[in-house]
Write an enzyme that holds these catalytic residues in place. Structure first.
Site, PDB file in Angstrom:
ATOM      1  CB  SER A  52      26.543 -31.143  18.314  1.00  0.00           C
ATOM      2  OG  SER A  52      26.212 -32.022  19.355  1.00  0.00           O
ATOM      3  CG  HIS A  92      23.445 -29.882  22.637  1.00  0.00           C
ATOM      4  ND1 HIS A  92      22.498 -29.765  21.657  1.00  0.00           N
ATOM      5  CD2 HIS A  92      24.465 -30.568  22.073  1.00  0.00           C
ATOM      6  CE1 HIS A  92      22.923 -30.371  20.556  1.00  0.00           C
ATOM      7  NE2 HIS A  92      24.121 -30.868  20.792  1.00  0.00           N
ATOM      8  CG  ASP A 118      19.972 -27.901  21.037  1.00  0.00           C
ATOM      9  OD1 ASP A 118      20.336 -28.335  22.149  1.00  0.00           O
ATOM     10  OD2 ASP A 118      20.734 -27.792  20.056  1.00  0.00           O
TER      11      ASP A 118
END
Lengths: 175, 161
Positions: A52, A92, A118
């Protein structure tokens, strides 16, 4: 030092796991092997699963993290955070922050390679992350290094071969 | 801040539409339920912008990729500091490092946490990038030339955008 799940779990399209049985959650999270290194400031972490955060980081890369509590959280930073009730940390990028005068902050994250933020990953009813959810900040990385650990987990025969060779090495050296 | 071609200068961030007096269509504000998350009524902004940047000089032998992002920063009654990423782009080594983007719409919804955008005169747009090396540190760099985008005092109620 603690091990957070097998850093190499394979998942097929249905989300089922093959290889070793594991209590791992859904496939699209990055999994980590966290270790204490160079004192309390810097830790190493190894992203495990689906990318990701590609094309920046891939499975097998090793990340250097800091966890200085006084570092302000700002957009663009890559943070490692844990969702309440879940063991597995995620790495992230910060997309949005709202910070109060007294320093209380709530923020939103998103994986570079994901189409959406998210919020779908957070706890039910949770819209924001807070400082307490942050495990560290990614400050640097080295590619590919973790691939040996991943190979050892994915292919037990390879692990035994490595252990066997290590054993041989020890024996040979003793003589 | 020079135009494309002058690679000795630092990369420059060009005009966002909407400075006072220019293009009223450049910045538009509404007040709606935040459908992306918390369901309270919050200010939702629509900003269009241009980006001119020459990033050639940043790509040295150890740069694998740049993560480029445009963010809005401002203060409100509710929150001393707000930062919202409006747009981002991954530029790989080998991609065209010169950007000439016009009439861009934001990639992400520009929701405030509350109603602090209406009439806000101090919203600043900044272009920044995260340098991703082949190996090494991951610095965040802010480009020079940020742009102030004053928000209108009234909400837009018509359908057009």
């Amino acid at each position: 030092m603690f091990q957070v799940c097998v850093a190499s779990q394979k998942h097929d399209a249905m989300g089922t796991t093959h290889g070793m049985p594991c209590l791992c959650p859904p496939p699209f999270w990055d999994r980590f092997l966290l270790a204490e290194f160079l004192g309390s400031d810097w830790v190493l972490a190894q992203p495990g699963a689906v990318g990701s955060m590609e094309p920046a980081f891939h499975r097998g890369d090793l990340l250097f993290l800091t966890n200085r509590i006084e570092d302000p959280i700002r957009v663009g930073e890559i943070v490692v955070f844990r969702i309440e009730g879940r063991e597995i940390p995620i790495v992230h990028r910060v997309l949005k922050i709202h910070e109060k005068q007294n320093g209380d902050i709530k923020f939103l994250t998103k994986g570079d390679n994901n189409a959406v933020d998210d919020r779908g990953l957070y706890k039910r009813g949770q819209h924001w992350l807070e400082k307490k959810d942050v495990v560290g900040r990614a400050r640097g990385f080295v590619p590919y290094i973790g691939i040996v650990t991943i190979l050892m987990n994915d292919y037990p025969k390879f692990k035994y071969a490595v252990l066997f060779l290590l054993g041989l090495f020890v024996l040979v050296h003793r003589e | 801040c020079r135009e494309v071609g002058a690679s000795s200068e630092a990369p420059c961030f060009g005009a966002a539409r909407g400075p006072v007096g220019w293009d009223p269509g450049g910045v538009v504000g509404r007040n709606v339920e935040d459908f992306t998350g918390p369901r309270e009524r919050s200010d939702l902004a629509f900003v269009t912008f241009d980006i001119t940047a020459d990033l050639q000089s940043i790509f040295d032998w150890n740069v694998k990729q740049l993560f480029l992002y445009l963010s809005a920063e401002y203060s409100t009654k509710n929150n001393a500091l707000n930062q919202v990423v409006l747009w981002d782009k991954i530029i790989l080594r080998g991609d065209n490092p010169r950007l000439f983007l016009k009439d861009m719409k934001s990639k992400y919804f520009f929701f405030d946490d509350g109603n602090g955008l209406k009439g806000n005169r101090n919203v600043t747009l900044t272009l920044s990038w995260n340098v991703v090396p082949n190996a090494g540190l991951l610095p965040l760099v802010t480009g020079s030339g940020h742009m102030s985008v004053p928000f209108p005092d009234t909400y837009e109620t018509t359908k057009s955008y």
